[in-house]
Design a protein around this motif. Structure first.
Motif, PDB file in Angstrom:
ATOM      1  N   THR B  72       0.978  -1.286  -0.141  1.00 40.95           N
ATOM      2  CA  THR B  72      -0.097   0.073  -0.010  1.00 40.95           C
ATOM      3  C   THR B  72       0.807   1.214  -0.204  1.00 40.95           C
ATOM      4  O   THR B  72       1.670   1.408   0.876  1.00 40.95           O
ATOM      5  N   THR B  76      -3.206   3.279  -1.715  1.00 44.06           N
ATOM      6  CA  THR B  76      -3.671   2.443  -2.756  1.00 44.06           C
ATOM      7  C   THR B  76      -2.271   1.654  -3.291  1.00 44.06           C
ATOM      8  O   THR B  76      -1.426   1.456  -2.843  1.00 44.06           O
ATOM      9  N   MET B 103      -3.288  -7.029  -1.301  1.00 44.90           N
ATOM     10  CA  MET B 103      -2.570  -5.837  -0.748  1.00 44.90           C
ATOM     11  C   MET B 103      -1.915  -5.965   0.468  1.00 44.90           C
ATOM     12  O   MET B 103      -2.739  -6.652   1.419  1.00 44.90           O
ATOM     13  N   GLY B 105       0.076  -3.877   3.975  1.00 50.48           N
ATOM     14  CA  GLY B 105       0.075  -2.629   4.564  1.00 50.48           C
ATOM     15  C   GLY B 105       0.902  -2.618   5.863  1.00 50.48           C
ATOM     16  O   GLY B 105       0.492  -3.753   6.707  1.00 50.48           O
ATOM     17  N   HIS B 110      -5.819   0.125   5.875  1.00 54.97           N
ATOM     18  CA  HIS B 110      -6.060   0.437   4.411  1.00 54.97           C
ATOM     19  C   HIS B 110      -6.588  -0.958   3.776  1.00 54.97           C
ATOM     20  O   HIS B 110      -6.643  -1.314   2.942  1.00 54.97           O
ATOM     21  N   ALA B 113      -8.683  -1.140   0.601  1.00 53.85           N
ATOM     22  CA  ALA B 113      -7.965  -0.842  -0.698  1.00 53.85           C
ATOM     23  C   ALA B 113      -8.040  -2.055  -1.605  1.00 53.85           C
ATOM     24  O   ALA B 113      -8.320  -1.729  -2.838  1.00 53.85           O
ATOM     25  N   TYR B 135      -6.457  -8.291   2.430  1.00 53.56           N
ATOM     26  CA  TYR B 135      -5.486  -7.561   2.763  1.00 53.56           C
ATOM     27  C   TYR B 135      -4.690  -8.012   3.894  1.00 53.56           C
ATOM     28  O   TYR B 135      -5.362  -8.625   4.839  1.00 53.56           O
TER      29      TYR B 135
END
Lengths: 170, 170, 170, 170
Positions: B72, B76, B103, B105, B110, B113, B135
């Motif tokens: 991230t 994004t 993703m 992070g 996030h 995202a 995520y």
């Protein structure tokens, strides 16, 4: 395969409802089993233990394939549709349901709304949403030609998802 | 089933790449067939007729299942990953590919995202993306336990999609 | 007031760049002070300590008003633009900068992209983004009439934001 | 400066309402002039010519600064809040209003929702939304410390926007 359509237009028997029914019929070859015109649930939507709303929620949750349709209000789905969706259980309220996000609007400007805005709500409810969101211009709401490119592209993927037997682990 | 992973982290051999490989392996039971560490494509990414980039694009487009992974950056996916995705054909560049948006992070902020931001790009490229975006917090990038709830929930749906034979009409 | 434009089109001297310049000029009454055509930064963008990129970042970060412009690739901003934005510091890389998100596309379908997708990246970098994102159809990239309704609606708000002195506490 | 808060929680006198009031008070130094607890409007929200709803809409539209607050339901704002927002005029229903999107949730996972999902609705209604959306964890709903970093960062920008005299051209 149990097929339902849900339309969240404040006007009963709207173009949105017609479009949702046409999409379901075009996808499966027969009329949907259940049609939920959300506005008909009336003030019960504001009540968190209303029998009619609970019945509608159970009908949708027990379907294999559901078209969720909304007109575009303020560049996204209506509060009315979201008010109905807020009655489902987070994470698994639509588990084992294959969902299709459909939005209608006056012009093409809000084309991205079903993919960027309506789809994530359905996914949060646990639906399987394998196809791109579909946006149809209002005046074409009952024109099967307007739906044909999307059905050609995504129809078999949606039907395959909706007819996949749920595994024991699910 | 041909399985690939794509990681768009500016650092080669990143945690992102490890996480993408772990997800693919956990899903399918074997290591991915192809691993694209986008940063290795280097300056060719800025050239619209680079042989290495074209080869990577073709490899991904010819896969049945692809994990697209990004750290991230600025809430994004990375510019690096998007730069690679910009080389695919719009609408059908990932047709007949089942894709998973992943993703990583530093913290949980996030979490939305992959679903709200990375998934729509993959859908625009024509991928079938039947599962919720995933995520994972960075420090759990190589911890299979962190991936297990998502795999339990979505794994069979993803595999079913990836192994569905493409119909003549597609 | 220091005004810059940033265009993230892989083609140098693109319509995107022209549109960004026209918007800045229409807003302020004079040509922008700095023009960053991101593609000219070349392979340095893939390097995290490149002097030309750092200089461009500093120029943008030191501006009062910046138009960030991108063509629509895969229904969102380009990887090239994001690659440049990834060089800014998260949270404060654009602090005290008033930013305008501008996207161009072949047709109206991606009208929501600057508001839903490009604006949040600029906000994450700390920019003040008081106006709605602007989407312009490609062929109108140099037609001041196409920009006029947005400027009438949002111009004074943007200029007021850009000319507000930064308070001590910031 | 006329300041209002709007809370779209189905539970009256909710944490959401408290948080919205606290934010408004922290921003301006005094209690808000108007407090709209949307659920109190009841079934009138489903009626498109209800006097109480119209009065609430007019109150909000006539404010200089409005905090729009929602709990996170299904990873976004509530249907109840959107149902209220659907009563405003598209494009100019919130013109000359500076708006702040505030969302509360049980944990940090939905941190991006106010920026990515609630803000665009307010912008579509014509509001000026110069600050980043704010997300607060539920249990901190009445803890001024939880709001302080956002107020330090964005407070003066919001107040400056809300107190800018509207120009003749608007």
């Amino acid at each position: 395969m149990i097929v339902s359509v849900v339309a969240g237009n404040p006007k009963p028997a709207s173009r949105t409802l017609t479009a949702a029914g046409l999409l379901a019929t075009s996808l499966t070859g027969s009329a949907p089993d259940h049609v939920i015109d959300v506005v008909e649930l009336g003030a019960g939507l504001l009540n968190w233990s209303n029998a009619s709303v609970s019945h509608a929620v159970d009908t949708v949750a027990g379907s294999d394939l559901v078209v969720f349709a909304s007109p575009t209000f303020k560049a996204t789905y209506t509060g009315l549709l979201k008010l109905f969706l807020d009655h489902f259980s987070t994470g698994d309220g639509l588990q084992d349901v294959t969902a299709v996000p459909l939005m209608l609007g006056a012009g093409p400007a809000h084309y991205l709304a079903p993919e960027l805005l309506l789809k994530p709500v359905l996914v949060e409810l646990g639906a399987t949403v394998p196809a791109a969101g579909l946006y149809i211009v209002d005046k074409l709401h009952d024109d099967a030609e307007a739906f044909a490119p999307w059905i050609d592209r995504w129809g078999s993927i949606v039907l395959s998802s909706a007819s996949t037997p749920v595994t024991a682990g699910d």
